[in-house]
Enzyme design. Structure first.
Site, PDB file in Angstrom:
ATOM      1  N   ALA A   1       0.868  -1.169   0.000  1.00  6.94           N
ATOM      2  CA  ALA A   1       0.000   0.000   0.000  1.00  6.94           C
ATOM      3  C   ALA A   1       0.909   1.225   0.000  1.00  6.94           C
ATOM      4  O   ALA A   1       2.041   1.166   0.495  1.00  6.94           O
ATOM      5  CB  ALA A   1      -0.883  -0.009   1.243  1.00  6.94           C
TER       6      ALA A   1
ATOM      7  N   GLU B   1       4.665  -5.135   7.467  1.00  7.51           N
ATOM      8  CA  GLU B   1       3.866  -4.118   8.171  1.00  7.51           C
ATOM      9  C   GLU B   1       4.303  -3.862   9.609  1.00  7.51           C
ATOM     10  O   GLU B   1       4.288  -2.717  10.067  1.00  7.51           O
ATOM     11  CB  GLU B   1       2.372  -4.512   8.173  1.00  7.51           C
ATOM     12  CG  GLU B   1       1.686  -4.331   6.835  1.00  7.51           C
ATOM     13  CD  GLU B   1       1.816  -5.519   5.902  1.00  7.51           C
ATOM     14  OE1 GLU B   1       2.624  -6.432   6.191  1.00  7.51           O
ATOM     15  OE2 GLU B   1       1.120  -5.542   4.873  1.00  7.51           O
TER      16      GLU B   1
ATOM     17  N   GLU C   1      -0.248  -9.360  -0.440  1.00 13.18           N
ATOM     18  CA  GLU C   1      -1.668  -9.695  -0.238  1.00 13.18           C
ATOM     19  C   GLU C   1      -2.430  -9.729  -1.562  1.00 13.18           C
ATOM     20  O   GLU C   1      -3.339 -10.542  -1.743  1.00 13.18           O
ATOM     21  CB  GLU C   1      -2.292  -8.679   0.719  1.00 13.18           C
ATOM     22  CG  GLU C   1      -1.721  -8.798   2.125  1.00 13.18           C
ATOM     23  CD  GLU C   1      -2.142  -7.653   3.032  1.00 13.18           C
ATOM     24  OE1 GLU C   1      -1.752  -6.500   2.750  1.00 13.18           O
ATOM     25  OE2 GLU C   1      -2.872  -7.907   4.004  1.00 13.18           O
TER      26      GLU C   1
ATOM     27  N   GLY D   1       0.794  -4.975   0.993  1.00  9.73           N
ATOM     28  CA  GLY D   1      -0.398  -5.090   0.144  1.00  9.73           C
ATOM     29  C   GLY D   1      -0.106  -5.759  -1.190  1.00  9.73           C
ATOM     30  O   GLY D   1      -1.005  -6.334  -1.810  1.00  9.73           O
TER      31      GLY D   1
HETATM   32  N1  COA Z   1       4.522   3.242  -0.579  1.00 13.38           N
HETATM   33  C1  COA Z   1       4.884   4.424  -1.093  1.00 13.38           C
HETATM   34  N2  COA Z   1       5.995   4.627  -1.793  1.00 13.38           N
HETATM   35  C2  COA Z   1       6.795   3.554  -1.968  1.00 13.38           C
HETATM   36  C3  COA Z   1       6.482   2.284  -1.451  1.00 13.38           C
HETATM   37  C4  COA Z   1       5.286   2.161  -0.727  1.00 13.38           C
HETATM   38  N3  COA Z   1       4.892   0.985  -0.228  1.00 13.38           N
HETATM   39  N4  COA Z   1       7.475   1.438  -1.783  1.00 13.38           N
HETATM   40  C5  COA Z   1       8.370   2.146  -2.487  1.00 13.38           C
HETATM   41  N5  COA Z   1       7.954   3.425  -2.597  1.00 13.38           N
HETATM   42  C6  COA Z   1       8.619   4.524  -3.299  1.00 13.38           C
HETATM   43  C7  COA Z   1       9.796   5.079  -2.524  1.00 13.38           C
HETATM   44  O1  COA Z   1       9.355   6.003  -1.526  1.00 13.38           O
HETATM   45  C8  COA Z   1      10.585   5.737  -3.627  1.00 13.38           C
HETATM   46  O2  COA Z   1       9.939   6.931  -3.982  1.00 13.38           O
HETATM   47  P1  COA Z   1      10.828   8.268  -4.293  1.00 13.38           P
HETATM   48  O3  COA Z   1      11.748   7.863  -5.401  1.00 13.38           O
HETATM   49  O4  COA Z   1       9.801   9.279  -4.700  1.00 13.38           O
HETATM   50  O5  COA Z   1      11.541   8.575  -3.010  1.00 13.38           O
HETATM   51  C9  COA Z   1      10.379   4.750  -4.792  1.00 13.38           C
HETATM   52  O6  COA Z   1       9.184   4.050  -4.510  1.00 13.38           O
HETATM   53  C10 COA Z   1      11.514   3.777  -4.960  1.00 13.38           C
HETATM   54  O7  COA Z   1      11.676   3.076  -3.731  1.00 13.38           O
HETATM   55  P2  COA Z   1      13.073   2.996  -2.922  1.00 13.38           P
HETATM   56  O8  COA Z   1      12.762   2.743  -1.482  1.00 13.38           O
HETATM   57  O9  COA Z   1      13.929   4.168  -3.248  1.00 13.38           O
HETATM   58  O10 COA Z   1      13.709   1.682  -3.587  1.00 13.38           O
HETATM   59  P3  COA Z   1      14.759   0.701  -2.919  1.00 13.38           P
HETATM   60  O11 COA Z   1      15.249  -0.168  -4.021  1.00 13.38           O
HETATM   61  O12 COA Z   1      15.736   1.430  -2.085  1.00 13.38           O
HETATM   62  O13 COA Z   1      13.885  -0.219  -1.913  1.00 13.38           O
HETATM   63  C11 COA Z   1      11.983  -1.495  -1.219  1.00 13.38           C
HETATM   64  C12 COA Z   1      12.872  -1.049  -2.399  1.00 13.38           C
HETATM   65  C13 COA Z   1      10.794  -2.264  -1.825  1.00 13.38           C
HETATM   66  C14 COA Z   1      12.764  -2.442  -0.287  1.00 13.38           C
HETATM   67  C15 COA Z   1      11.520  -0.261  -0.437  1.00 13.38           C
HETATM   68  O14 COA Z   1      10.950   0.663  -1.354  1.00 13.38           O
HETATM   69  C16 COA Z   1      10.478  -0.555   0.608  1.00 13.38           C
HETATM   70  O15 COA Z   1      10.804  -1.063   1.669  1.00 13.38           O
HETATM   71  N6  COA Z   1       9.205  -0.228   0.330  1.00 13.38           N
HETATM   72  C17 COA Z   1       8.136  -0.341   1.262  1.00 13.38           C
HETATM   73  C18 COA Z   1       7.719  -1.766   1.408  1.00 13.38           C
HETATM   74  C19 COA Z   1       6.671  -1.877   2.474  1.00 13.38           C
HETATM   75  O16 COA Z   1       6.909  -1.694   3.651  1.00 13.38           O
HETATM   76  N7  COA Z   1       5.465  -2.205   2.041  1.00 13.38           N
HETATM   77  C20 COA Z   1       4.375  -2.447   2.917  1.00 13.38           C
HETATM   78  C21 COA Z   1       3.551  -1.250   3.063  1.00 13.38           C
HETATM   79  S1  COA Z   1       2.232  -1.620   4.166  1.00 13.38           S
END
Ligand code: COA
Length: 260
Positions: free
Chosen positions: A67, A135, A115, A112
């Protein structure tokens, strides 16, 4: 049909490919994506030219990274429960689709996103995919059906481990625990997913649809579990920890949880 956040391609073979298309945000699910998925699957259900669906994410890196965390800063407890119920409803529509839906997991399927894959009937993954329910690291809980579907698919012990540790599993591990049905090399993923769906589409269509309905009938207790999940998702949003966890992600720092 044209969507703001999805690409939809339907081929002569009856296969619709739905691609979540927000690659700059790793295809994170915001309200528009949910609305589009809802409308798209409603239309696919009615479209006689469509016999099966492949659901994937745009860009080489991510299926769906969860999400959209940016939305969480605005949620109080009741709004968070409503947020969970909305996502659950859309994912339920996907699960109830009478045509087979395969999640084609081309990268991160987190929160999400994991999910969403669980709501599909089958899952195939690229060897570079990573799946997980992170989460608790943000001070919240899975709210789009993960607490209900993950234990049904991988068993309660492994599901509990994944949800309580928030850890990611590799594609190889996902295959070993039954979280995905097949793993393919990244370059072969879409063609192999299509071939996998083809093996189903060669069977008697009504029998396939009836089988999926019968399998779903084993989930009759699920509505109560889903409602409880949404209520508890709301409860998590009454904590200081969720502000800290979400704030820490958005500010790119480690959270310091206080346990309240
Ligand atoms: N919601 C909103 N934005 C997200 C996102 C999410 N779940 N996952 C990634 N993004 C965004 C980042 O904020 C970033 O945006 P920006 O370039 O405008 O700053 C972009 O997507 C790229 O992500 P980034 O974190 O820079 O890539 P990374 O390769 O360093 O890491 C992940 C990849 C997937 C490990 C990391 O993005 C992450 O942990 N995401 C969240 C995962 C999560 O907790 N999901 C559950 C949500 S309930």
């Amino acid at each position: 049909m044209v969507f703001e956040t999805l690409l939809l391609e339907t081929g002569d073979d009856g296969v619709a490919v739905v691609t979540v298309n927000r690659p700059d945000k790793l295809n994170a699910l915001n309200a528009s994506v949910l609305d589009d998925l809802d409308a798209c699957f409603a239309a696919l259900e009615e479209d006689d030219a469509v016999r099966g669906v492949l659901l994937t994410g745009a860009g080489g890196k991510s299926f769906v990274a969860g999400a959209d965390i940016a939305q969480f800063t605005a949620l109080d407890s009741p709004a968070a429960t409503a947020f969970a119920l909305r996502g659950q409803k859309v994912f339920d529509r996907i699960e109830r689709c009478r045509k087979p839906v395969i999640a084609v997991i081309n990268g991160f399927a987190l929160g999400g996103g994991c999910e969403l894959a669980l709501a599909c009937h089958l899952r195939v993954a690229s060897s570079s995919a990573r799946m997980g329910q992170p989460e608790v690291g943000l001070g919240l809980i899975p709210g789009y059906g993960g607490t209900q579907r993950l234990p049904r698919i991988v068993g309660r012990g492994i599901a509990t481990e994944m949800i309580l540790t928030g850890g990611q599993v590799t594609a190889e591990r996902a295959f070993a625990i039954g979280l995905v049905n097949r793993v393919f090399e990244p370059d072969d993923l879409m063609a192999e997913a299509r071939a996998f769906l083809g093996t189903i589409l060669r069977q008697a269509p009504v029998a396939v649809a009836l089988s999926m309905e019968a399998i779903r009938a084993s989930d009759l207790l699920q509505p109560e579990g889903m409602a409880r999940e949404a209520a508890l998702f709301g409860e998590a949003f009454a904590t200081e920890d969720v502000r800290e966890g979400v704030g820490a992600f958005l500010e790119r720092r480690k959270p310091a949880f206080k346990g309240r």
